[in-house]
Design a protein around this motif. Structure first.
Motif, PDB file in Angstrom:
ATOM      1  N   PHE A  21      35.283  38.883  45.203  1.00 10.51           N
ATOM      2  CA  PHE A  21      35.625  38.963  44.121  1.00 10.51           C
ATOM      3  C   PHE A  21      36.073  37.411  43.598  1.00 10.51           C
ATOM      4  O   PHE A  21      35.539  36.933  42.370  1.00 10.51           O
ATOM      5  CB  PHE A  21      36.620  39.750  43.603  1.00 10.51           C
ATOM      6  CG  PHE A  21      37.112  39.954  42.150  1.00 10.51           C
ATOM      7  CD1 PHE A  21      36.097  40.506  41.144  1.00 10.51           C
ATOM      8  CD2 PHE A  21      38.290  39.405  41.637  1.00 10.51           C
ATOM      9  CE1 PHE A  21      36.536  40.644  40.121  1.00 10.51           C
ATOM     10  CE2 PHE A  21      38.684  39.551  40.390  1.00 10.51           C
ATOM     11  CZ  PHE A  21      37.746  40.041  39.458  1.00 10.51           C
TER      12      PHE A  21
ATOM     13  N   PHE B 215      33.122  35.361  43.141  1.00 11.39           N
ATOM     14  CA  PHE B 215      32.289  35.799  42.309  1.00 11.39           C
ATOM     15  C   PHE B 215      32.936  35.312  40.931  1.00 11.39           C
ATOM     16  O   PHE B 215      32.061  34.693  40.145  1.00 11.39           O
ATOM     17  CB  PHE B 215      32.438  37.277  41.966  1.00 11.39           C
ATOM     18  CG  PHE B 215      31.621  38.034  40.841  1.00 11.39           C
ATOM     19  CD1 PHE B 215      30.346  37.763  40.755  1.00 11.39           C
ATOM     20  CD2 PHE B 215      32.463  38.213  39.781  1.00 11.39           C
ATOM     21  CE1 PHE B 215      29.430  38.566  39.803  1.00 11.39           C
ATOM     22  CE2 PHE B 215      31.851  38.962  38.679  1.00 11.39           C
ATOM     23  CZ  PHE B 215      30.197  38.935  38.516  1.00 11.39           C
TER      24      PHE B 215
ATOM     25  N   PRO C   3      30.952  44.800  47.063  1.00  8.60           N
ATOM     26  CA  PRO C   3      31.059  43.353  47.574  1.00  8.60           C
ATOM     27  C   PRO C   3      29.629  42.667  47.717  1.00  8.60           C
ATOM     28  O   PRO C   3      29.569  41.321  47.480  1.00  8.60           O
ATOM     29  CB  PRO C   3      31.826  43.598  48.845  1.00  8.60           C
ATOM     30  CG  PRO C   3      32.399  44.867  48.730  1.00  8.60           C
ATOM     31  CD  PRO C   3      31.554  45.956  48.055  1.00  8.60           C
TER      32      PRO C   3
ATOM     33  N   LEU D 265      28.672  41.559  44.450  1.00  7.10           N
ATOM     34  CA  LEU D 265      29.580  40.258  44.051  1.00  7.10           C
ATOM     35  C   LEU D 265      29.194  38.974  44.831  1.00  7.10           C
ATOM     36  O   LEU D 265      29.097  37.847  44.293  1.00  7.10           O
ATOM     37  CB  LEU D 265      31.040  40.558  44.381  1.00  7.10           C
ATOM     38  CG  LEU D 265      31.715  41.753  43.334  1.00  7.10           C
ATOM     39  CD1 LEU D 265      32.954  41.919  43.704  1.00  7.10           C
ATOM     40  CD2 LEU D 265      31.655  41.155  42.022  1.00  7.10           C
TER      41      LEU D 265
ATOM     42  N   THR E 145      27.197  34.754  43.451  1.00  6.96           N
ATOM     43  CA  THR E 145      28.055  33.573  43.809  1.00  6.96           C
ATOM     44  C   THR E 145      27.355  32.267  44.108  1.00  6.96           C
ATOM     45  O   THR E 145      26.144  32.452  44.524  1.00  6.96           O
ATOM     46  CB  THR E 145      29.152  33.703  44.970  1.00  6.96           C
ATOM     47  OG1 THR E 145      28.365  33.786  46.274  1.00  6.96           O
ATOM     48  CG2 THR E 145      30.037  35.242  44.329  1.00  6.96           C
TER      49      THR E 145
END
Length: 305
Positions: free
Chosen positions: A281, A284, A214, A217, A221
């Motif tokens: 996610f 992302f 995580p 990810l 972002t």
């Protein structure tokens, strides 16, 4: 213009990359996966029980777990800021301890001997089991060294979210190591009426994937840093509380799979962790989805012209 964009892209890329220079650890981890695959085929055709006390399922799970663990170490070791010499020493300790573990766990179970706590083996088997315990302690010590080192790394961090995720992960790994030492002292994985230390041991080590992924990810972002940190802190703290509840339940000698207050609370907290992973996610893939829509809209506009 093109040259400026190329230089800007290169400057934004992290100078320290995951897995960089860790081919030896990667190969060692892959050996564990290959062995597990071979053992899975063996179990399919021959079964898992190897008399008098061997169990090929244990060899399968051990090799797969060590393989995942070593691959995870290969990913984060480049971020440790160790000197090349120190990284080389740590790398080879991990490799040697893992290879010995693969050999003993697989070979002894195939022979029908419990590789750790044999009651029917010869003196050589007992010595091999003692060495197995020593090499297991080596892995524990190495994990503690890495944990302390990552907590001592001072800012500014080049990849702060990953460093934060790694720190949380090593707290979970520390709990897993405590469970491992507990098993060595008990000479067994069972405690009380139904407690199983291997559950705590395994779940604790998986934080090297469940908390670091995580972080990776979120690192990639376009969400603001405050939201990224909140999501990562929430998921990581939830994971550690879950580990704590599992540890208490196991310490009481009770199964973590029974429907009582502690396992139920651990399950609820696990859902919170899962929500943080799903959020990471979504963040992302969202920029990529938006960029794809923008490209499609741009194409439609050009065609209309």
């Amino acid at each position: 213009m093109f040259k400026f964009m190329k230089l800007n892209r290169i400057e934004n890329e992290p100078s320290v990359k995951l897995f960089e220079g860790e081919r030896g650890l990667i190969i060692t981890g892959l050996i564990g996966f290959i062995l597990s695959l071979g053992i899975a085929f063996f179990i399919l055709f021959k079964g898992h029980i190897m008399l008098p006390e061997g169990n090929m399922k244990d060899a399968f799970s051990f090799n797969a777990a060590i393989g995942i663990f070593i691959i995870s170490i290969a990913a984060i070791l480049p971020l440790s800021r160790f000197s090349d010499r120190k990284k080389k020493v740590i790398r080879w300790f991990f490799i040697v301890a893992s290879i010995y573990g693969y050999a003993i766990e697989t070979g002894q179970n195939f022979r029908g001997i419990n590789p750790r706590f044999s009651r029917v083996g010869t003196e050589i088997d007992i010595v091999a089991g003692i060495l197995f315990g020593i090499f297991s302690l080596v892995l524990v010590v190495l994990a503690v060294i890495l944990m302390i080192h990552f907590f001592r790394i001072k800012s500014p961090y080049e990849r702060p979210l990953l460093i934060l995720g790694i720190r949380y992960a090593f707290l979970s790994v520390f709990a897993a190591n405590v469970a491992g030492i507990w098993m060595i002292l008990l000479q067994d994985r069972l405690t009380g009426d139904a407690g199983n230390l291997i559950v705590l041991h395994g779940i604790g080590f998986h934080a090297l994937q469940t908390l670091i992924l995580p972080a990776w990810l979120l690192e990639n972002t376009q969400v603001n840093d405050q939201i990224k940190n909140r999501v990562l802190h929430l998921g990581s703290i939830a994971w550690l509380f879950m580990i704590l509840l599992i540890g208490i339940q196991t310490g009481l000698g009770r199964s973590v799979f029974e429907l009582t207050i502690l396992p139920i609370m651990a399950s609820v907290i696990c859902i919170i962790w899962l929500g943080s992973v799903i959020s990471a996610f979504v963040f992302f893939i969202k920029p990529k989805h938006d960029n794809h829509l923008s490209t499609d809209q741009s194409s439609v506009t050009q065609q209309s012209r």
